[in-house]
Structure formats: C-alpha cells, structure tokens
Design an enzyme around this catalytic site. Structure first.
Site, PDB file in Angstrom:
ATOM      1  N   LYS A 106      25.216  12.875  54.174  1.00  0.00           N
ATOM      2  CA  LYS A 106      24.033  13.566  54.715  1.00  0.00           C
ATOM      3  C   LYS A 106      22.923  13.488  53.692  1.00  0.00           C
ATOM      4  O   LYS A 106      23.172  13.382  52.493  1.00  0.00           O
ATOM      5  CB  LYS A 106      24.360  15.036  54.979  1.00  0.00           C
ATOM      6  CG  LYS A 106      23.421  15.683  55.972  1.00  0.00           C
ATOM      7  CD  LYS A 106      23.845  15.331  57.382  1.00  0.00           C
ATOM      8  CE  LYS A 106      23.076  16.078  58.435  1.00  0.00           C
ATOM      9  NZ  LYS A 106      23.807  16.048  59.710  1.00  0.00           N
TER      10      LYS A 106
HETATM   11  N1  GLU Z   1      22.415  14.221  62.480  1.00  0.00           N
HETATM   12  C1  GLU Z   1      23.397  14.057  63.495  1.00  0.00           C
HETATM   13  C2  GLU Z   1      24.622  14.893  63.193  1.00  0.00           C
HETATM   14  O1  GLU Z   1      24.556  15.890  62.524  1.00  0.00           O
HETATM   15  C3  GLU Z   1      23.707  12.607  63.788  1.00  0.00           C
HETATM   16  C4  GLU Z   1      24.233  11.828  62.633  1.00  0.00           C
HETATM   17  C5  GLU Z   1      24.325  10.322  62.875  1.00  0.00           C
HETATM   18  O2  GLU Z   1      24.055   9.866  63.969  1.00  0.00           O
HETATM   19  O3  GLU Z   1      24.668   9.639  61.909  1.00  0.00           O
HETATM   20  O4  GLU Z   1      25.689  14.634  63.691  1.00  0.00           O
END
Ligand code: GLU
Length: 417
Positions: A106
C-alpha cells in the site's frame, strides 16, 4: 482504558488471535506480521504560486510471498505510516482470500488533495512515482487507486513510470483509464464486489435482499456504486447515506438517481432535497437491515457498536470496525462481512487488468463482471463454510484461510539467506 485505534496494532492483534486459533508455529507468525519493506520519502512539489511544499509519502510492501505486492495509493491528510502498514497487511490477506497471485502493499501521501489544483495534483502524483521508482514494477509492486486517487492519477503515474524506466509496461499500475490499458468494469468493481458479498451473506442468513433497508456511510466511488447496485440490481431500499459533509435519512427511501447525479455534478450529496439531515455518527445508529461503511477506518468502535442496529454489516471500507466493536457486534448477533472479503472486487478486477495488459488482449465488460461474480461468490462461500466449521465469525474465518495460505508458501520457500 481508552480503546486502541492504531490500525496496524489492531491488525496485528487480529493476526495473533487467529494464529492462536490455528495453533500456528510462532516463527511463521513472526514472518506473517512484519512488513517486508517500508519506504518513506519526502516529495517536494512546485505549487502554482511558485512556492515549494514538501509532502510525506509512503510505500509499504507487507508481503511478496504469494506474488508481487499489490495495493492502492491513498491521498489523505490523515495518512501516516501505521495506517499504510495496516492497509498493506490487509492487502496481503485480501489477495490470499481472493485466490489471486499477489502479495500485499500500500502507499500513501499525507496531503489534502482538495486543496491542490489539477496541475499540483499531477506534479505530486508524478513525484510519488519518481521517489518510489525502485520499489515498483509489474512483477514487483503494482499500485492502484485508493481513497482520493483515480484513473487520471494512475494515468500520470504509469506515464512517469514508463518514461523513467524506458518501457511500455502498462501492467505496472492498475485502475488506469480504458484508453491507457485499463479494464472495463474496474471503476465499478469494488462496489460490485461488495454487492456480491452482501448477496451471498444475506442468502446464508436467510435475509431477503429485496426490500432490505440499506444504509451506506460514504458516497465516494465505492459507496456510491455499492448503493446503486444494491438498489437497482438487488432491490434494497436505501434509507440512509452520508459523505464528509453529513448524512441524509429517509425511512421511505432515498432517490438513488438524484444522489448519483448530485455526486457527479457537485462532488457532494449535501444539497439533496428531501429526507432528514443528520450527522455521520447518527446515521450509523439508525435501524436497518444492511449497513455498509464505505469510507475510512475506525468508524465503528467500542463506543458506538452497542448502538448499531443492523442485521448484516458489510465492510466496503478497509478497517472500519475495531476489534472491540467486532466483539460487541458478534455478541449481538450481527453478521459482519469483513473488508478482506467484502471489498476485494477492486483488486480482483485489478488482477484481470494486469492479465489483460500482459496478454495485450482485452475482455468485454460482461466477461469481467461474470468472472468477478464467480470469484466473489466462491470466496464468500468458502469463508462462510470455514466460519461454520470452526464455529467462529467471518473475520476470523477469512484470516484463517488467508494466513494458512501465506504461511504455507513461506514454509515452502524457506528463509533465505
Ligand atoms: N485500493 C483498493 C483496495 O484497497 C484496490 C487495490 C488494487 O486494486 O490494487 O483493495
């Protein structure tokens, strides 16, 4: 004692609890908990008035045991290291439950993007990639949109990445605009996945979706699409919604088309005509059948969990419910579909996008939605079955599946060097 609201510490607490239930080897548990790599960078950005502002940025790779890191980049004034660490861990569990070949990662920047002009936002996004360039890549760590980031931002980011690396590898980012290698269905995918998870959970508990009273907290990409699909495709009655400016409640039902129109035009639903205005805290405590928190962490805590009057709670946001609240809700008999299962639709379609990018062959929207449905139904049922088998709640069951899968791979791979 005041409740601990540190999301990383709460994630670790959850992992420890499930490790105990699984009687997992403590060396493996130690490997599961520690993020593999954390990068903190300062991003100097030229502002339109000629000044320079420096923003703090993070990228955390929690685990790459199962495949390259995967997870969004968040732009928000409250972003901090422990939040990004927690979010990266949740991505590891989410991808493992989803059965997609990724680890968890993240990113985030501590910034209020509503205070930036379009060109400042572009420079910030490009600078983020510049700072993190060595961490990223389609076989290494693949960012995507998260809170306050979107397809256009992914467009600037993938462009910066490709220019710096001298490549055209579009699979290094997902959630891109369609013309730049994005996948059909990706913008709606998280909300669509929440709708599927809710449907499976409701069916298992004997709750009729048609006519079910629905409250959605948060009306950004995820909240608005979830509300739309649950009203239009499942026949739920939307009785409450909120965004950062406040909430609207109408026991006779809100007009979803009007809400969507307002959100598209004014970027807020506060000027909705009709219903009763109330605070974000109040709307969560209104009686309903399905409650969907779709904004940020820690909105359902030990303080308000006792006042929550829903039968089913589906976590569209990451980390909206604290461990204290989990216990209270479970004692009250509320069925809670955890974030790591409920909101996996986004990353599942990100996976489809990555596959399409590498194949240079693009799917129809129908194929994307069908494959998403199949995966969400299968995964939700697997978590429900696990919960029944171990007589536990769906969060513990989801973590059991995820942690066993990741631990097995760590064991096979071994410790090197
Ligand atoms: N931000 C989204 C999540 O928390 C999507 C992450 C992604 O598609 O890599 O799952």
């Amino acid at each position: 004692m005041a409740e601990n609201l540190n999301p990383f510490e709460n994630m670790i607490k959850q992992v420890d609890k499930v490790a105990g239930m699984l009687k997992m080897d403590k060396n493996l548990v130690a490997c599961l908990k520690a993020p593999k790599k954390t990068v903190i960078a300062s991003l100097p950005v030229k502002m339109d008035d000629g000044s320079v502002q420096v923003f703090e940025a993070y990228r955390v790779l929690h685990s790459d045991a199962m495949g390259p890191g995967k997870g969004g980049v968040r732009f928000h004034q409250n972003v901090n290291l422990d939040e990004v660490k927690a979010l990266s861990g949740w991505m590891t569990w989410k991808c493992a439950i989803a059965g997609i070949p990724y680890g968890g990662a993240k990113g985030g920047v501590t910034v209020d993007p509503t205070k930036l002009s379009e060109s400042e936002l572009e420079r910030l996004s490009r600078r983020y990639v510049y700072a993190m360039i060595e961490e990223l890549g389609h076989e290494k760590d693949i960012p995507a949109p998260d809170v306050n980031t979107n397809g256009q931002i992914m467009g600037w980011m993938v462009d910066t990445y490709c220019q710096l690396k001298g490549t055209s590898q579009r699979g290094s980012f997902t959630g891109k605009p369609i013309n730049l290698g994005g996948s059909l269905g990706r913008p709606e995918a998280t909300g669509r996945g929440v709708r599927f998870a809710a449907e499976v959970a409701a069916k298992n508990m004997g709750l009729e979706m048609k006519g079910a009273r629905l409250i959605v907290q948060g009306f950004g990409n995820v909240g608005s699409i979830t509300a739309k699909l649950m009203v239009k495709e499942c026949g739920c009655k939307l009785i409450g919604v909120s965004d950062v400016f406040g909430a609207i409640y109408d026991e006779n039902g809100l007009d979803i088309d009007k809400l969507l129109e307002l959100a598209a035009k004014e970027r807020t639903i506060k000027n909705y005509v009709g219903g009763k205005k109330m605070s974000n805290e109040e709307i969560l405590e209104k009686e309903c059948d399905i409650l969907v928190p779709a904004a940020l962490e820690n909105v359902i805590t030990g303080k308000n969990a006792n006042n929550i009057k829903t039968k089913l709670l589906v976590e569209a946001a990451n980390g909206p419910t604290t461990p204290d609240a989990d216990k209270i809700l479970s004692d009250k008999g509320v069925v809670l579909v955890p974030d790591v299962l409920a909101n996996a639709g986004g990353v599942i379609v990100s996976y489809f996008e990555w596959v399409q990018n590498m194949d240079h062959y693009y799917w129809t929207e129908e194929k994307v939605n069908n494959e998403l449905r199949e995966k969400m139904f299968h995964n939700a049922q697997a978590v429900i079955d696990m919960a029944k088998k171990h007589k536990t709640d769906l969060r513990n069951a989801g973590y059991m599946i995820a942690m066993e899968r990741v631990a097995d791979v760590i064991k096979i791979r071994g410790i090197f060097p």
